[in-house]
Write a protein that holds these residues in place. Structure first.
Motif, mmCIF file in Angstrom:
data_model
loop_
_atom_site.group_PDB
_atom_site.id
_atom_site.type_symbol
_atom_site.label_atom_id
_atom_site.label_comp_id
_atom_site.label_asym_id
_atom_site.label_seq_id
_atom_site.Cartn_x
_atom_site.Cartn_y
_atom_site.Cartn_z
ATOM 1 N N CYS A 1 0.849 -1.200 0.000
ATOM 2 C CA CYS A 1 0.000 0.000 0.000
ATOM 3 C C CYS A 1 0.878 1.241 0.000
ATOM 4 O O CYS A 1 2.106 1.176 -0.078
ATOM 5 C CB CYS A 1 -0.939 -0.012 1.208
ATOM 6 S SG CYS A 1 -0.106 0.274 2.793
ATOM 7 N N SER A 2 0.245 2.388 0.129
ATOM 8 C CA SER A 2 0.942 3.670 0.111
ATOM 9 C C SER A 2 1.816 3.889 1.343
ATOM 10 O O SER A 2 2.689 4.760 1.337
ATOM 11 C CB SER A 2 -0.081 4.803 0.033
ATOM 12 O OG SER A 2 -0.871 4.832 1.219
ATOM 13 N N ALA A 3 1.560 3.131 2.428
ATOM 14 C CA ALA A 3 2.290 3.271 3.697
ATOM 15 C C ALA A 3 2.116 4.653 4.318
ATOM 16 O O ALA A 3 2.924 5.065 5.159
ATOM 17 C CB ALA A 3 3.769 2.950 3.525
ATOM 18 N N THR A 4 1.061 5.363 3.945
ATOM 19 C CA THR A 4 0.831 6.698 4.490
ATOM 20 C C THR A 4 0.534 6.683 5.984
ATOM 21 O O THR A 4 0.616 7.721 6.635
ATOM 22 C CB THR A 4 -0.322 7.377 3.740
ATOM 23 O OG1 THR A 4 -1.423 6.449 3.609
ATOM 24 C CG2 THR A 4 0.109 7.808 2.346
ATOM 25 N N GLY A 5 0.199 5.526 6.521
ATOM 26 C CA GLY A 5 -0.038 5.434 7.955
ATOM 27 C C GLY A 5 1.229 5.395 8.782
ATOM 28 O O GLY A 5 1.176 5.485 10.010
ATOM 29 N N THR A 6 2.394 5.241 8.130
ATOM 30 C CA THR A 6 3.653 5.085 8.859
ATOM 31 C C THR A 6 4.511 6.348 8.841
ATOM 32 O O THR A 6 5.688 6.298 9.194
ATOM 33 C CB THR A 6 4.479 3.917 8.278
ATOM 34 O OG1 THR A 6 4.947 4.269 6.963
ATOM 35 C CG2 THR A 6 3.654 2.647 8.187
ATOM 36 N N ILE A 7 3.948 7.481 8.461
ATOM 37 C CA ILE A 7 4.738 8.706 8.317
ATOM 38 C C ILE A 7 5.357 9.147 9.632
ATOM 39 O O ILE A 7 6.452 9.720 9.642
ATOM 40 C CB ILE A 7 3.873 9.824 7.699
ATOM 41 C CG1 ILE A 7 3.575 9.486 6.237
ATOM 42 C CG2 ILE A 7 4.554 11.184 7.807
ATOM 43 C CD1 ILE A 7 2.578 10.410 5.578
ATOM 44 N N ARG A 8 4.715 8.868 10.767
ATOM 45 C CA ARG A 8 5.309 9.267 12.050
ATOM 46 C C ARG A 8 6.664 8.597 12.275
ATOM 47 O O ARG A 8 7.526 9.144 12.955
ATOM 48 C CB ARG A 8 4.360 8.948 13.214
ATOM 49 C CG ARG A 8 4.011 7.490 13.351
ATOM 50 C CD ARG A 8 2.811 7.289 14.269
ATOM 51 N NE ARG A 8 3.172 7.236 15.668
ATOM 52 C CZ ARG A 8 3.550 6.118 16.304
ATOM 53 N NH1 ARG A 8 3.644 4.980 15.626
ATOM 54 N NH2 ARG A 8 3.820 6.132 17.577
#
Length: 437
Positions: free
Chosen positions: A316-323
């Motif tokens: 996926c985009s991995a946008t949930g792991t930006i932190r």
């Protein structure tokens, strides 16, 4: 970019130069930090310098909009990217309490060594010295860094402006370290001086070197964000069940399933990443059948009658792991997300063919975009007659009721903000009816 072996180990030049390379690859080369490191960018550094370079680069990318705002009054026009990144690194270090003279001298020395940057060493010296005269409160008063517009727009549309601002506030903080215990979480939290989270993960505020922590060598735990660990808990593997972990590497969920007593098949396309999975299994003393294959080509006949349960943590985009990965908004622009969304749908469809009758599929993505979560479930239910969405399976210990919607479990960075937040994840448990056709 080459590293200088002759640099004195305490002057920080080598680590800072490597950090600038990582930052430049993300901001100018659209390359994730993990990809740059995998290509050997840090190979010539000592372990302490490797760790320092990654820490510096990560923090600069996390605070990049704030650094730009702090530098703006001292620049009449934007210098080239390599110079701008040196100023950003210097600004972040100074504003976070590093000795200004050491930072300025290091940045000037780095600039003087580059053909494209040596003419800017005077500018870097002057700007950073002026910045160092600013009161520390000036940095604290800066607004929370915002996500780039290409990502912020869709997120505001999905979750609303206030929620996105709350996520950005968490993403601006250095995240704590989460561990998944192989055994008793309460005992591990006490031994490490951490907090036992409601979902069973152990959270450390100050971790230091991970491999030096008690229990690492003996495999009593592994690093895994608390949100990521919830997916395997939703699957609720039971002793003796045949469970398939699709897209398994580097193995956090595989180890959870194996620790529960399941007979686990861990499949991944990348042999390199599977190497890390095998290392993790060996360290923890857990077992799984490891298969290198394309998930879409894994034949149902190889499943020997099918699996009782499948965990699909889809690409996926991995946008949930930006932190934890603040380079992502700068290294990506969203152009590849359409192909990822199509792949996720194909993988759901194929995974359903590998289940035994009465089996269950946990689908999850570390994404904050509904197209990679909620919408995928809605469309899968429409494609497959008899497929049901088991919302009761989502009600695990520590899960707040309002995190569960009609499509599944939505986790966001601003949940548990007072505890340090969590990664963004979407999780659903699907149960097929009679086989299609």
């Amino acid at each position: 970019m080459t590293q200088d072996r002759a640099t004195a180990p305490d002057d920080g030049i080598a680590a800072r130069r490597a950090a600038l390379h990582l930052i430049e690859q993300a901001t100018g080369g659209q390359r994730l930090m993990s990809e740059t490191i995998a290509a050997g960018a840090l190979e010539r550094l000592s372990p302490p310098d490797r760790a320092r370079a990654q820490r510096l680069a990560t923090q600069v990318l996390r605070q990049l909009p704030t650094a730009d705002r702090a530098l703006k009054p001292f620049l009449t026009k934007q210098p080239p990217l390599a110079v701008r990144n040196a100023l950003r690194l210097g600004a972040v270090e100074i504003m976070e309490g590093a000795a200004a003279h050491g930072v300025v001298n290091a940045m000037v020395q780095i600039m003087s060594k580059g053909k494209r940057t040596q003419s800017y060493k005077g500018l870097v010296n002057a700007v950073l010295r002026k910045l160092a005269e600013e009161p520390p409160e000036a940095w604290a008063r800066m607004p929370v860094p915002k996500l780039p517009n290409w990502l912020r727009g869709p997120m505001v549309e999905a979750w609303g402006r206030k929620s996105v601002e709350a996520m950005e506030a968490v993403q601006a903080m250095i995240p704590p370290l989460d561990l998944t215990p192989k055994g008793d979480g309460a005992a591990l939290a006490e031994a490490l001086g951490g907090d036992l989270l409601p979902t069973g993960s152990v959270r450390l505020r100050e971790a230091g070197q991970v491999s030096a922590l008690p229990g690492y060598d003996t495999g009593e735990w592994w690093v895994q964000d608390a949100a990521a660990a919830i997916a395997a808990r939703v699957l609720d593997a039971r002793p003796g069940e045949r469970v398939l972990d699709l897209c398994a590497a580097p193995g956090g969920k595989t180890m959870q399933l194996a620790a529960a007593g399941a007979q686990v098949t861990a499949l991944d396309l990348s042999e390199t990443r599977l190497g890390r999975l095998r290392e993790n299994l060996a360290r923890t003393g857990l077992g799984a059948e490891v298969v290198q294959a394309d998930a879409l080509e894994f034949d149902a006949s190889e499943a020997e009658g099918g699996f009782d349960a499948i965990l699909l943590d889809a690409p996926c985009s991995a946008t949930g792991t930006i932190r934890r990965h603040p380079d992502l908004p700068y290294a990506k622009d969203g152009s590849e997300f359409g192909a990822l969304i199509e792949l996720q749908a194909e993988m759901i469809d194929h995974a359903l063919t590998l289940l035994k009758p009465g089996g269950r599929l946990v689908f999850c993505t570390c994404s904050l975009l509904p197209d990679e979560g909620e919408v995928q479930v809605e469309e899968a239910l429409a494609r497959h007659e008899g497929l049901t969405n088991d919302l009761k399976a989502l009600a695990r210990p520590g899960i707040e009721p309002d995190w569960i919607a009609a499509e599944g479990l939505r986790l966001r960075p601003d949940f548990w903000a007072e505890r340090g937040g969590m990664d963004g994840f979407f999780i659903a448990c699907l149960r097929p009816g009679a086989r299609d056709g």
